[in-house]
Write a protein that holds these residues in place. Sequence first.
Motif, PDB file in Angstrom:
ATOM      1  N   ARG A   1      43.621  39.495  35.459  1.00 50.69           N
ATOM      2  CA  ARG A   1      43.876  40.173  34.188  1.00 50.69           C
ATOM      3  C   ARG A   1      45.329  40.050  33.721  1.00 50.69           C
ATOM      4  O   ARG A   1      45.586  39.706  32.573  1.00 50.69           O
ATOM      5  N   PHE A   2      46.283  40.315  34.594  1.00 46.61           N
ATOM      6  CA  PHE A   2      47.698  40.301  34.192  1.00 46.61           C
ATOM      7  C   PHE A   2      48.113  38.913  33.702  1.00 46.61           C
ATOM      8  O   PHE A   2      48.747  38.775  32.649  1.00 46.61           O
TER       9      PHE A   2
ATOM     10  N   ASN B   1      39.686  41.371  37.405  1.00 41.01           N
ATOM     11  CA  ASN B   1      40.813  42.299  37.452  1.00 41.01           C
ATOM     12  C   ASN B   1      42.054  41.656  38.049  1.00 41.01           C
ATOM     13  O   ASN B   1      43.168  41.858  37.554  1.00 41.01           O
ATOM     14  N   ARG B   2      41.880  40.874  39.111  1.00 43.72           N
ATOM     15  CA  ARG B   2      43.031  40.237  39.754  1.00 43.72           C
ATOM     16  C   ARG B   2      43.703  39.221  38.824  1.00 43.72           C
ATOM     17  O   ARG B   2      44.896  38.984  38.920  1.00 43.72           O
TER      18      ARG B   2
ATOM     19  N   TYR C   1      44.077  46.028  37.871  1.00 41.80           N
ATOM     20  CA  TYR C   1      44.652  44.730  38.200  1.00 41.80           C
ATOM     21  C   TYR C   1      44.331  44.312  39.638  1.00 41.80           C
ATOM     22  O   TYR C   1      44.976  43.422  40.191  1.00 41.80           O
TER      23      TYR C   1
END
Length: 171
Positions: free
Chosen positions: A21-22, A18-19, A12
Amino acid sequence: MKDKANDRTDEYGGSLENRCRFTVEIVEAVANEIGAERVGIKLSPFSTFGECGDSNPLELGLYMVNAVNKYGILYCQMVEPRMETECSHSLMPMRKAFNGTFMVTGGYGRQDGINAIAENRADLIAYGRYFISNPDLPKRFALNAPLNKYYRETFYSHDPVLGYTDYPFLE
């Protein structure tokens, strides 16, 4: 999602994907649970509020609208970059990329909102501050009537004496 705030080193953090993703996982889960036609998201890639800026807010905004497009959500609300001083960015790349209803917010007055819709910069305009001090805002806009001033120090107060409780409604 912003690289100046997210210092994680797991799945995450790090890359833009990735940043984000949540947030994308949440959109997917909620859309699957209640239906994408009931889901919206508010994004403010250009905001630096709370020292949460991003080194490339345009890339962040575009990545997010493209990511949520996959789920067919109802709307995306974006905060105008003009909230930042001397910002030369525009929401138009995100407007063009998003497949649903595109809503903007951030310092709009009546005529600014009319212009944004007429120029196809947005489908809807969200008014926050003016609704707090003018709960009859749609009627005032329709009549082109003057607006009550808003006072930030009274926003969202739990004390009804400090909050807006005595609205001068138009007849």
